[in-house]
Design a protein around this motif. Structure first.
Motif, short mmCIF file in Angstrom:
data_model
loop_
_atom_site.label_atom_id
_atom_site.label_comp_id
_atom_site.label_asym_id
_atom_site.label_seq_id
_atom_site.Cartn_x
_atom_site.Cartn_y
_atom_site.Cartn_z
N ASP A 28 43.82 40.95 45.93
CA ASP A 28 43.55 40.19 47.14
C ASP A 28 43.52 38.69 46.89
O ASP A 28 43.55 37.89 47.84
CB ASP A 28 42.21 40.62 47.77
CG ASP A 28 42.28 41.99 48.43
OD1 ASP A 28 43.40 42.42 48.76
OD2 ASP A 28 41.22 42.62 48.60
N THR A 29 43.47 38.29 45.62
CA THR A 29 43.45 36.86 45.27
C THR A 29 44.78 36.39 44.72
O THR A 29 44.94 35.20 44.42
CB THR A 29 42.36 36.58 44.22
OG1 THR A 29 42.71 37.22 42.97
CG2 THR A 29 41.01 37.10 44.68
N ALA A 54 46.41 41.60 35.60
CA ALA A 54 46.07 40.94 36.87
C ALA A 54 45.16 39.74 36.64
O ALA A 54 45.37 38.67 37.23
CB ALA A 54 45.41 41.93 37.82
N TYR A 55 44.16 39.91 35.78
CA TYR A 55 43.27 38.79 35.46
C TYR A 55 44.05 37.64 34.83
O TYR A 55 43.85 36.47 35.17
CB TYR A 55 42.17 39.24 34.51
CG TYR A 55 41.06 40.05 35.15
CD1 TYR A 55 40.49 39.67 36.35
CD2 TYR A 55 40.57 41.20 34.53
CE1 TYR A 55 39.47 40.41 36.94
CE2 TYR A 55 39.55 41.95 35.10
CZ TYR A 55 39.01 41.55 36.31
OH TYR A 55 38.00 42.28 36.88
N ASP A 56 44.95 37.97 33.90
CA ASP A 56 45.70 36.93 33.18
C ASP A 56 46.70 36.23 34.10
O ASP A 56 46.87 35.00 34.02
CB ASP A 56 46.44 37.55 31.99
CG ASP A 56 45.48 37.98 30.88
OD1 ASP A 56 44.36 37.45 30.86
OD2 ASP A 56 45.86 38.82 30.05
N ILE A 57 47.35 36.98 34.98
CA ILE A 57 48.30 36.36 35.92
C ILE A 57 47.56 35.50 36.94
O ILE A 57 48.06 34.44 37.34
CB ILE A 57 49.13 37.47 36.61
CG1 ILE A 57 50.12 38.06 35.60
CG2 ILE A 57 49.87 36.92 37.83
CD1 ILE A 57 50.86 39.27 36.09
N ARG A 58 46.36 35.91 37.31
CA ARG A 58 45.57 35.07 38.22
C ARG A 58 45.24 33.74 37.56
O ARG A 58 45.26 32.69 38.21
CB ARG A 58 44.28 35.80 38.63
CG ARG A 58 43.46 35.00 39.63
CD ARG A 58 42.34 35.81 40.24
NE ARG A 58 41.31 36.15 39.26
CZ ARG A 58 40.22 36.86 39.56
NH1 ARG A 58 40.04 37.31 40.80
NH2 ARG A 58 39.32 37.14 38.63
N LYS A 74 48.65 24.84 49.29
CA LYS A 74 48.82 26.22 49.75
C LYS A 74 47.76 27.11 49.14
O LYS A 74 47.28 26.86 48.03
CB LYS A 74 50.19 26.76 49.33
CG LYS A 74 51.32 26.44 50.25
CD LYS A 74 52.55 27.21 49.78
CE LYS A 74 53.70 27.01 50.76
NZ LYS A 74 54.88 27.83 50.36
N GLU A 75 47.40 28.15 49.84
CA GLU A 75 46.56 29.17 49.26
C GLU A 75 47.40 30.00 48.28
O GLU A 75 48.58 30.24 48.53
CB GLU A 75 45.97 30.09 50.33
CG GLU A 75 45.03 29.41 51.29
CD GLU A 75 43.76 28.92 50.61
OE1 GLU A 75 43.32 29.58 49.64
OE2 GLU A 75 43.23 27.89 51.03
N ILE A 76 46.79 30.42 47.18
CA ILE A 76 47.53 31.18 46.17
C ILE A 76 48.16 32.44 46.78
O ILE A 76 49.29 32.80 46.45
CB ILE A 76 46.60 31.55 44.99
CG1 ILE A 76 46.24 30.28 44.21
CG2 ILE A 76 47.27 32.57 44.06
CD1 ILE A 76 45.25 30.51 43.08
N VAL A 77 47.46 33.10 47.67
CA VAL A 77 47.98 34.34 48.27
C VAL A 77 49.24 34.09 49.08
O VAL A 77 50.02 35.03 49.34
CB VAL A 77 46.91 35.04 49.14
CG1 VAL A 77 45.76 35.54 48.27
CG2 VAL A 77 46.43 34.12 50.25
N ASP A 78 49.48 32.84 49.47
CA ASP A 78 50.65 32.52 50.30
C ASP A 78 51.85 32.07 49.48
O ASP A 78 52.91 31.76 50.06
CB ASP A 78 50.28 31.42 51.32
CG ASP A 78 49.25 31.90 52.33
OD1 ASP A 78 49.27 33.10 52.66
OD2 ASP A 78 48.42 31.08 52.76
#
Length: 358
Positions: A28-29, A54-58, A74-78
């Protein structure tokens, strides 16, 4: 053994569920296109591996968001998938340098070579997936060299230190007054646990996941769930068998908390013992044996692997028992013992009898 729903469910299935829930929270992030990537690698990876990726890519996208003026708006999710084509090799190299030291939520975070390599592996995997799917035009991450790891000396206990460690666990020597209060309650468990780790070389995660019915005392066999998601049987010597049986008599008298009824090793709260608890008890006992070595459960695994290789000289046997899929992983860790084996070979072969020998 069949998996059952509810309290009897296997420990590793429960952990997969926990990791899956955490994974959904991290997704979701992340940019929405990451969901396709994680669906794509699901058949070939474990839930724990995907969560780590997922943690590392975030961390990577948070870095871009912080340092790039355009992306900050921009928001990261976008973020859209074409961002991967926009990133240059120099951007990733600067990211690796950033990983050496950065702040997050007022906390200082550092990464040595191993941490950087893990994060680059996650980034490379994502780039490779989208490149092979022909959804991006270039694989920029592949152009960046992986951080070079410096070989570290294998830290392990010597045979006399192993004996001293187990003796001290049984006797409770050198423990503080507060530690001694609990020692009588945990002595048999701790002896069994440490003897098992030292006598089989299993991972700490495999150890805490053991259920009572995973142990066959008729064959000295132990069913473990290996890293990679498969089950196998490892065998233990009689010394380990005796320690496990001694603890089992005590374990039968305990009423486990809900959800831990099948667990072999219990905490003082009668719940399945955790990885952190095992790490703490190894630290507690080992620092009374040696102050020069930082002993962890993994170092006990190294101790077993070294002893097995020293006695057998068979790197393939060591790889099989330790559950290494690639023998080169084993060879890298225990190659230092090769010189000792070669010296032993030189002493064994004799071309002519010396005077007095028959």
């Amino acid at each position: 053994m069949q998996n059952r729903i509810g309290n009897d469910e296997k420990y590793y299935n429960e952990q997969d569920k926990i990791n899956t829930i955490k994974m959904r929270e991290v997704l979701d992030t992340l940019p929405r296109f990451c969901r396709q990537f994680f669906r794509g690698i699901e058949p070939t990876t474990s839930a724990r591996t995907r969560l780590g990726y997922a943690y590392d890519i975030r961390t990577f996208f948070e870095y871009l968001h912080n340092v790039n003026p355009v992306l900050k708006k921009k928001e990261i999710v976008d973020y859209s998938l074409d961002i991967l084509d926009m990133i240059e090799r120099e951007d990733i190299e600067e990211y690796l340098e950033y990983l050496s030291l950065y702040e997050k939520k007022d906390k200082e975070i550092t990464n040595a070579e191993q941490g950087k390599k893990r994060k680059m592996s996650a980034l490379r995997c994502m780039y490779s997936y989208f490149y092979k799917a022909e959804l991006i035009s270039r694989n920029t991450a592949e152009l960046v060299k992986m951080p070079k790891l410096h070989e570290n000396e294998i830290i392990r206990l010597e045979p006399d230190e192993v004996a001293t460690l187990l003796d001290q666990v049984e006797a409770g020597e050198k423990l503080t007054k507060s530690q001694l209060k609990y020692h009588e309650k945990t002595k048999l468990r701790d002896v069994a646990l440490l003897t098992l780790l030292l006598g089989t070389g299993i991972r700490v995660s495999e150890c805490v996941g053991i259920d009572i019915d995973d142990i066959d005392f008729n064959t000295n066999g132990l069913r473990v769930h290996r890293k990679g998601g498969y089950n196998t049987t490892v065998y233990f010597p009689d010394e380990v068998r005796d320690a496990l049986l001694n603890y089992l008599e005590e374990r039968k008298l305990k009423i486990a908390e809900e959800g831990s009824e099948k667990a072999f090793f219990l905490s003082l709260q009668n719940k399945r013992i955790t990885v952190r608890a095992v790490e703490n008890l190894v630290k507690k006992y080992s620092r009374n044996v040696t102050t020069l070595k930082k002993i962890t459960p993994h170092k006990l695994r190294s101790t077993y692997g070294t002893n097995l290789y020293r006695e057998s000289g068979d790197i393939y046997l060591v790889a099989d028992v330790l559950g290494h899929k690639d023998v080169n992983t084993t060879r890298k860790h225990y190659a230092a013992q090769d010189d000792e084996n070669r010296r032993r070979a030189a002493r064994i072969v004799k071309l002519r009898e010396t005077p007095g020998e028959k």
